[in-house]
Design a protein around this motif. Structure first.
Motif, PDB file in Angstrom:
ATOM      1  N   VAL A 175       0.861  -1.181   0.000  1.00 60.02           N
ATOM      2  CA  VAL A 175       0.000   0.000   0.000  1.00 60.02           C
ATOM      3  C   VAL A 175       0.894   1.226   0.000  1.00 60.02           C
ATOM      4  O   VAL A 175       1.756   1.361   0.868  1.00 60.02           O
ATOM      5  CB  VAL A 175      -0.903   0.038   1.257  1.00 60.02           C
ATOM      6  N   SER A 176       0.742   2.092  -0.991  1.00 61.72           N
ATOM      7  CA  SER A 176       1.567   3.291  -1.031  1.00 61.72           C
ATOM      8  C   SER A 176       0.868   4.368  -1.832  1.00 61.72           C
ATOM      9  O   SER A 176       0.038   4.090  -2.675  1.00 61.72           O
ATOM     10  CB  SER A 176       2.925   2.982  -1.658  1.00 61.72           C
ATOM     11  N   HIS A 177       1.236   5.622  -1.503  1.00 58.51           N
ATOM     12  CA  HIS A 177       0.685   6.730  -2.278  1.00 58.51           C
ATOM     13  C   HIS A 177       1.691   7.233  -3.288  1.00 58.51           C
ATOM     14  O   HIS A 177       1.427   8.159  -4.026  1.00 58.51           O
ATOM     15  CB  HIS A 177       0.294   7.881  -1.358  1.00 58.51           C
ATOM     16  N   LYS A 178       2.894   6.649  -3.286  1.00 59.52           N
ATOM     17  CA  LYS A 178       3.926   7.125  -4.200  1.00 59.52           C
ATOM     18  C   LYS A 178       3.920   6.281  -5.465  1.00 59.52           C
ATOM     19  O   LYS A 178       4.324   5.116  -5.457  1.00 59.52           O
ATOM     20  CB  LYS A 178       5.288   7.078  -3.501  1.00 59.52           C
ATOM     21  N   LEU A 179       3.476   6.875  -6.544  1.00 54.01           N
ATOM     22  CA  LEU A 179       3.238   6.114  -7.766  1.00 54.01           C
ATOM     23  C   LEU A 179       4.517   5.485  -8.321  1.00 54.01           C
ATOM     24  O   LEU A 179       4.508   4.347  -8.778  1.00 54.01           O
ATOM     25  CB  LEU A 179       2.601   7.020  -8.828  1.00 54.01           C
ATOM     26  N   ASP A 180       5.628   6.247  -8.264  1.00 51.91           N
ATOM     27  CA  ASP A 180       6.882   5.717  -8.821  1.00 51.91           C
ATOM     28  C   ASP A 180       7.263   4.395  -8.152  1.00 51.91           C
ATOM     29  O   ASP A 180       7.763   3.484  -8.795  1.00 51.91           O
ATOM     30  CB  ASP A 180       8.012   6.724  -8.625  1.00 51.91           C
ATOM     31  N   GLU A 181       7.011   4.322  -6.851  1.00 52.60           N
ATOM     32  CA  GLU A 181       7.356   3.106  -6.126  1.00 52.60           C
ATOM     33  C   GLU A 181       6.566   1.911  -6.632  1.00 52.60           C
ATOM     34  O   GLU A 181       7.074   0.800  -6.726  1.00 52.60           O
ATOM     35  CB  GLU A 181       7.059   3.287  -4.640  1.00 52.60           C
ATOM     36  N   LEU A 182       5.302   2.158  -6.953  1.00 48.54           N
ATOM     37  CA  LEU A 182       4.459   1.062  -7.414  1.00 48.54           C
ATOM     38  C   LEU A 182       5.034   0.468  -8.689  1.00 48.54           C
ATOM     39  O   LEU A 182       5.140  -0.750  -8.833  1.00 48.54           O
ATOM     40  CB  LEU A 182       3.031   1.550  -7.674  1.00 48.54           C
ATOM     41  N   GLY A 225       1.336  10.804   3.989  1.00 52.84           N
ATOM     42  CA  GLY A 225       0.422   9.694   4.258  1.00 52.84           C
ATOM     43  C   GLY A 225      -1.010   9.958   3.850  1.00 52.84           C
ATOM     44  O   GLY A 225      -1.922   9.315   4.350  1.00 52.84           O
ATOM     45  N   ILE A 226      -1.248  10.936   2.994  1.00 52.88           N
ATOM     46  CA  ILE A 226      -2.620  11.099   2.520  1.00 52.88           C
ATOM     47  C   ILE A 226      -2.649  10.936   1.005  1.00 52.88           C
ATOM     48  O   ILE A 226      -1.623  11.034   0.342  1.00 52.88           O
ATOM     49  CB  ILE A 226      -3.237  12.447   2.967  1.00 52.88           C
ATOM     50  N   ASP A 227      -3.841  10.705   0.476  1.00 57.08           N
ATOM     51  CA  ASP A 227      -3.910  10.308  -0.920  1.00 57.08           C
ATOM     52  C   ASP A 227      -3.802  11.481  -1.884  1.00 57.08           C
ATOM     53  O   ASP A 227      -3.879  12.643  -1.494  1.00 57.08           O
ATOM     54  CB  ASP A 227      -5.222   9.561  -1.171  1.00 57.08           C
ATOM     55  N   VAL A 228      -3.644  11.177  -3.146  1.00 54.88           N
ATOM     56  CA  VAL A 228      -3.413  12.179  -4.181  1.00 54.88           C
ATOM     57  C   VAL A 228      -4.536  13.218  -4.242  1.00 54.88           C
ATOM     58  O   VAL A 228      -4.290  14.404  -4.415  1.00 54.88           O
ATOM     59  CB  VAL A 228      -3.292  11.488  -5.557  1.00 54.88           C
ATOM     60  N   GLY A 229      -5.768  12.768  -4.063  1.00 58.17           N
ATOM     61  CA  GLY A 229      -6.903  13.684  -4.161  1.00 58.17           C
ATOM     62  C   GLY A 229      -6.868  14.733  -3.066  1.00 58.17           C
ATOM     63  O   GLY A 229      -6.921  15.932  -3.332  1.00 58.17           O
ATOM     64  N   ALA A 230      -6.736  14.262  -1.807  1.00 56.91           N
ATOM     65  CA  ALA A 230      -6.704  15.181  -0.680  1.00 56.91           C
ATOM     66  C   ALA A 230      -5.489  16.088  -0.779  1.00 56.91           C
ATOM     67  O   ALA A 230      -5.529  17.271  -0.439  1.00 56.91           O
ATOM     68  CB  ALA A 230      -6.672  14.397   0.633  1.00 56.91           C
ATOM     69  N   LEU A 256      -1.308   8.133 -15.542  1.00 56.73           N
ATOM     70  CA  LEU A 256      -2.502   8.973 -15.628  1.00 56.73           C
ATOM     71  C   LEU A 256      -3.767   8.142 -15.429  1.00 56.73           C
ATOM     72  O   LEU A 256      -4.688   8.542 -14.721  1.00 56.73           O
ATOM     73  CB  LEU A 256      -2.526   9.686 -16.989  1.00 56.73           C
ATOM     74  N   ASP A 257      -3.779   6.946 -16.055  1.00 55.88           N
ATOM     75  CA  ASP A 257      -4.932   6.054 -15.896  1.00 55.88           C
ATOM     76  C   ASP A 257      -5.104   5.660 -14.425  1.00 55.88           C
ATOM     77  O   ASP A 257      -6.211   5.568 -13.906  1.00 55.88           O
ATOM     78  CB  ASP A 257      -4.751   4.786 -16.736  1.00 55.88           C
ATOM     79  N   LEU A 258      -3.973   5.409 -13.790  1.00 55.88           N
ATOM     80  CA  LEU A 258      -3.977   4.986 -12.389  1.00 55.88           C
ATOM     81  C   LEU A 258      -4.610   6.070 -11.520  1.00 55.88           C
ATOM     82  O   LEU A 258      -5.505   5.818 -10.718  1.00 55.88           O
ATOM     83  CB  LEU A 258      -2.517   4.761 -11.969  1.00 55.88           C
ATOM     84  N   VAL A 259      -4.123   7.292 -11.722  1.00 53.90           N
ATOM     85  CA  VAL A 259      -4.627   8.417 -10.936  1.00 53.90           C
ATOM     86  C   VAL A 259      -6.100   8.674 -11.253  1.00 53.90           C
ATOM     87  O   VAL A 259      -6.911   8.906 -10.354  1.00 53.90           O
ATOM     88  CB  VAL A 259      -3.785   9.685 -11.205  1.00 53.90           C
ATOM     89  N   THR A 260      -6.440   8.599 -12.528  1.00 54.88           N
ATOM     90  CA  THR A 260      -7.828   8.836 -12.928  1.00 54.88           C
ATOM     91  C   THR A 260      -8.753   7.800 -12.297  1.00 54.88           C
ATOM     92  O   THR A 260      -9.823   8.138 -11.785  1.00 54.88           O
ATOM     93  CB  THR A 260      -7.959   8.773 -14.459  1.00 54.88           C
ATOM     94  N   ALA A 261      -8.324   6.539 -12.314  1.00 52.00           N
ATOM     95  CA  ALA A 261      -9.154   5.480 -11.727  1.00 52.00           C
ATOM     96  C   ALA A 261      -9.325   5.695 -10.229  1.00 52.00           C
ATOM     97  O   ALA A 261     -10.393   5.464  -9.665  1.00 52.00           O
ATOM     98  CB  ALA A 261      -8.527   4.114 -11.994  1.00 52.00           C
ATOM     99  N   MET A 262      -8.267   6.168  -9.579  1.00 50.61           N
ATOM    100  CA  MET A 262      -8.320   6.390  -8.141  1.00 50.61           C
ATOM    101  C   MET A 262      -9.274   7.519  -7.775  1.00 50.61           C
ATOM    102  O   MET A 262     -10.014   7.435  -6.807  1.00 50.61           O
ATOM    103  CB  MET A 262      -6.926   6.796  -7.649  1.00 50.61           C
ATOM    104  N   LEU A 263      -9.199   8.592  -8.552  1.00 49.16           N
ATOM    105  CA  LEU A 263      -9.905   9.811  -8.167  1.00 49.16           C
ATOM    106  C   LEU A 263     -11.293   9.921  -8.758  1.00 49.16           C
ATOM    107  O   LEU A 263     -12.070  10.767  -8.332  1.00 49.16           O
ATOM    108  CB  LEU A 263      -9.112  11.038  -8.625  1.00 49.16           C
ATOM    109  N   GLY A 264     -11.621   9.082  -9.734  1.00 48.11           N
ATOM    110  CA  GLY A 264     -12.810   9.374 -10.507  1.00 48.11           C
ATOM    111  C   GLY A 264     -12.375  10.406 -11.518  1.00 48.11           C
ATOM    112  O   GLY A 264     -11.312  10.272 -12.094  1.00 48.11           O
ATOM    113  N   ARG A 265     -13.129  11.494 -11.688  1.00 50.72           N
ATOM    114  CA  ARG A 265     -12.686  12.472 -12.687  1.00 50.72           C
ATOM    115  C   ARG A 265     -12.277  13.798 -12.109  1.00 50.72           C
ATOM    116  O   ARG A 265     -11.234  14.321 -12.372  1.00 50.72           O
ATOM    117  CB  ARG A 265     -13.793  12.743 -13.711  1.00 50.72           C
TER     118      ARG A 265
END
Lengths: 508, 333
Positions: free
Chosen positions: A196-203, A429-434, A230-239
């Motif tokens: 579980v991580s919020h850092k995309l590069d790590e994933l 420790g908080i997500d991309v949206g927040a 971009l797809d990853l972030v879009t899927a996470m956040l909705g639009r």
């Protein structure tokens, strides 16, 4: 390939509010599986149901070929599921060995077999390329080493599945590399990992597949190779939020010089801060960059009156004397968002409302009695403005997700109408949206005249938000960057080489 | 397992009636109601004015001290010195109104001073506790142990270890007087409980107490004057101990420095725990402390009235405390 873990149609409600709605998660043997989503998407709940911390309302879990329902994390651990949480849950006063062997001590003739335990601890840590004296208390080592000890401890139990909940949040780059090495090693040995991580590069660096959650549902499962960032972030956040994320940070950089708000010169504190100089003007966002241990947080704490300076000059607004206590700094119009939400931010047993109004209580009171009506009014306004998700303002803050807790703490400072806001790791420790929401709010407030000092380990964040950046290295200000020099390359160069550009820029 | 310690407690479902959660929240009230019902059914002459008064007078001192203890515990501290401070106040008062310390121009002056001075002196000692804790950063249990030991010594030195016997109705009104047929001390107790309960709930100071107990570092960074909040709660605890000391000697018509307030710290802590205040700080209920003290007293009374010896009553008291703390743990985990 047979699956190691299948979680299907998992439902869970908290006080009637659905946290998981028919969510699913599948993990193969020997894969590193990313689990991502915004705060409140249901990742933590999913993991806690798997490890038996919560009971599920509906659904089924099959682990290692058998249907399971663990009654406690210990129970899950016995079956081969180990969890490493964000926070370090070890015993700081005891030795490294004791921490590693806690709960499965080796005995000989009814006594503890210390030589065997020390050897085991050393051997385990060697796999992480950590060579330390395991006889010393854990707290004598840096946080990153402590984190590694936690990881080593979890892996020490012949685990089949290791759950890592933001394992890298307190590690520096080199330590992250070591951790990734260990992850690959575990994978080669057939161990599966939920990451579980919020850092995309790590994933992308370590994960094979990803499960994306949103609003308690499993939105998408994909191989990492088949999905773009971009797809990853879009899927996470909705639009709706992707716009905020890419908003141009340059708009406020153009604004001309304003009145000085905070001036710090040649500050010295303890062993970590030797000669730190920076300043913040009204309506300006200034970044304080530097590696872990460069003295960023220590300097900020002194400005806020939480620690005492040993040398140097601090001038805030028209107050010549530095604040001796946080209460004084607050009265003068300063707010300070601490980097450690749990330890220095929330009062866990108090409600959202009480937490939010904590700093303005004196102003909210008439003759020492809290004006509840006004307090409610302010709290409702900020819950709406910051989009804080809670069942009610009277809900205890400990029950909120990390991102929502952070928003409450931010609101605690915003509602006092500060002149200067110091944000220490505001998006840890908080997500991309927040994260995007908080940064855009900060920018908006700076546009209205608020001075902001932002400290962050994520360069991207500092560069995006700030119009000027001071770079600290080993307790010294080594560079001041502004204009076009505010970019990741220049900041990194200053952090790495520390060539002193300060003199030139300050006096030109 | 250390790994099981996390930040989020499970939130219980509100669908359906959760007996366990109801009990952990309102257990003290339920227990009190059950005790009263039991006594109405089985104890002869329970529903009388006299029984009520006996029980109230027994419990007043514990509740008054318990209110101070509740505030101290709410900040995450503890005050072991309360019994000794009662002894100091209780020994000082007769010295004043009997004119042994200084000549009195008029008996009324002596009585007035005998109310005021001992309470203020006990308050000053309470302030000293707070000073030890905040200035010298000594842990509360150790800091207040200082006066737990020394305080009774001070009281004995003041009186040369003598028993002081007296008969001064004006002074003894605080322990023996009645207001509309209700013992004055019970009225005083109710006033103190209501005032403290309101203070904890509604005022800035109350909020500050709970914030300090809930997370001291966060409270300081939110601008709460942690040091002064702590000093004030120990000061209040001292003042209330002083008042309780006066009540006890007035009731007995005698002051014995060896006995006034003996074991009071434990009774008060027990009442606080049974009442549902979190012993680690951050969550507190003053009314709960009143209920807790009433439960302990009523159990003792029930057993005595039904022919069970006092020694057995002590065991019952211990049992109640264990049960209360266990229920509290259930709510926490």
């Amino acid at each position: 390939m047979p699956l190691l873990l299948t979680m299907q149609r998992i439902d869970k409600r908290f006080a009637g509010v659905p946290a998981l709605r028919s969510a699913s998660l599948e993990v193969e043997h020997g894969e590193v599986h990313a689990l991502i989503g915004q705060n409140g998407a249901g990742k933590s709940t999913m993991i806690k149901i798997l490890t038996g911390y919560y009971a599920k309302d509906a659904g089924e879990i099959v682990f290692d070929g058998k249907p399971v329902e663990f009654s406690s994390p210990q129970d899950a651990q016995k079956s081969g599921i180990s969890t490493i949480y964000q926070e370090i849950n070890l015993v700081p006063y005891r030795s490294v060995t004791e921490n590693i062997c806690l709960g499965r001590e080796r005995r000989r003739f009814g006594l503890l077999n210390w030589p065997a335990m020390h050897a085991e601890a050393e051997e385990l840590l060697a796999r992480f390329n950590i060579r330390i004296d395991v006889r010393q208390p854990l707290m004598t080592y840096p946080t990153a080493v402590q984190q590694m000890v936690a990881i080593a401890r979890a892996i020490g139990f012949d685990a089949k599945l290791v759950i890592m909940d933001e394992p890298t949040s307190s590690l520096d780059d080199k330590e992250v590399e070591v951790l990734f090495g260990v992850i690959r090693q575990l994978k080669a040995a057939g161990v599966s990992i939920i990451f579980v991580s919020h850092k995309l590069d790590e994933l992308y660096a370590v994960c094979d597949r990803v499960t994306i959650m949103r609003d308690g549902r499993t939105i998408r499962v994909s191989r990492m190779d088949d999905i773009s960032k971009l797809d990853l972030v879009t899927a996470m956040l909705g639009r709706e939020l992707s716009r905020v994320l890419h908003e141009d940070g340059d708009s406020q950089r153009a604004s001309g010089p304003r009145d000085p708000l905070l001036t710090v010169e040649h500050l010295a504190v303890g062993r970590k801060v030797h000669d730190v100089t920076f300043d913040v003007r009204e309506g300006e966002i200034v970044g304080l960059a530097g590696l872990l241990g460069s003295g960023r947080t220590e300097s900020a704490r002194v400005v806020f009156g939480a620690d005492r300076p040993e040398g140097g000059k601090i001038q805030f607004h028209n107050v010549p004397k530095p604040a001796a206590e946080p209460a004084e700094a607050i009265l003068a119009g300063m707010g300070f968002l601490s980097e450690d939400r749990k330890l220095e931010g929330i009062i866990p047993d108090m409600s959202v409302r009480e937490n939010l109004t904590l700093a303005i209580m004196p102003q909210l009171a008439k003759n020492g009695v809290v004006d509840e009506a006004r307090s409610r009014e302010i709290v409702d306004r900020f819950i709406e403005r910051l989009g804080i998700r809670c069942a009610s303002p009277e809900q205890r803050i400990r029950e909120l997700s990390g991102g929502n807790q952070q928003k409450v703490l931010l609101a605690r400072w915003l509602c006092m109408n500060p002149r200067l806001l110091i944000l220490d790791e505001p998006t840890r420790g908080i997500d991309v949206g927040a994260k995007a929401e908080i940064l855009s709010l900060v920018r908006e407030l700076a546009g209205q005249g608020l001075g902001v000092l932002i400290i962050s380990s994520e360069l991207e964040e500092v560069v995006e938000a700030a119009s000027r950046i001071f770079v600290l290295r080993d307790g010294n200000t080594v560079a001041q960057l502004s204009g076009d020099a505010v970019n990741e390359q220049d900041v990194m160069a200053a952090m790495a080489h520390g060539h002193n550009e300060l003199r030139e820029t300050v006096h030109d | 397992m250390t790994e099981s310690v996390t930040t989020l407690p499970p939130t219980r479902s509100t669908s359906g009636f959760d007996i366990k959660s109801f009990l952990t929240r309102h257990g003290a009230w339920v227990a009190l109601a059950l005790l009263i019902l039991f006594n109405l059914a089985f104890t002869p002459n329970f529903a009388t004015w006299q029984t009520l008064n006996v029980n109230l007078t027994q419990v007043c001192a514990i509740v008054i001290v318990g209110v101070g203890m509740t505030l101290v515990i709410a900040t995450g501290g503890i005050d072991l010195s309360v019994g000794s401070l009662m002894a100091i106040a209780g020994s000082l008062a007769p010295l004043i109104f009997l004119g042994k310390l200084f000549p009195l121009p008029h008996p009324a002056v002596g009585i007035a001073l005998a109310f005021v001075v001992p309470v203020l002196v006990a308050g000053a000692f309470g302030w000293f506790n707070g000073w030890l804790i905040t200035r010298l950063r000594i842990q509360p249990i150790i800091a207040t142990l200082v006066l737990f030991i020394a305080g009774r010594g001070i009281a004995q030195v003041m009186t040369n270890g003598n028993l002081q016997v007296f008969k001064v109705p004006e002074f003894q009104y605080i322990g023996l007087g009645r207001l509309f047929g209700i013992p004055f001390q019970a009225v005083l107790m109710v006033v103190i409980v209501v005032a403290a309960g309101w203070m904890l709930r509604r005022t800035v100071f109350g909020r500050q107490i709970l914030a300090v107990g809930g997370n001291e570092r966060a409270a300081r960074l939110a601008g709460i004057p942690v040091v002064s909040v702590k000093r004030k709660v120990y000061w209040i605890s001292g003042l209330l101990s002083g008042i309780a000391g006066l009540i006890v000697i007035a009731r007995n018509s005698a002051a014995d420095a060896n006995l006034v307030g003996l074991g009071m710290e434990l009774d008060a802590i027990a009442a606080v725990a049974v009442g549902g205040t979190l012993l680690t700080g951050g969550r507190a209920t003053v009314v709960g402390t009143l209920v807790g003290a009433l439960i302990i007293q009523l159990v003792r009374y029930t057993l005595l009235a039904n022919g069970v010896p006092d020694a057995a009553a002590l065991v019952a008291k211990a049992g109640i405390i264990v049960l209360a703390v266990w229920l509290q743990r259930q709510n926490q985990s």
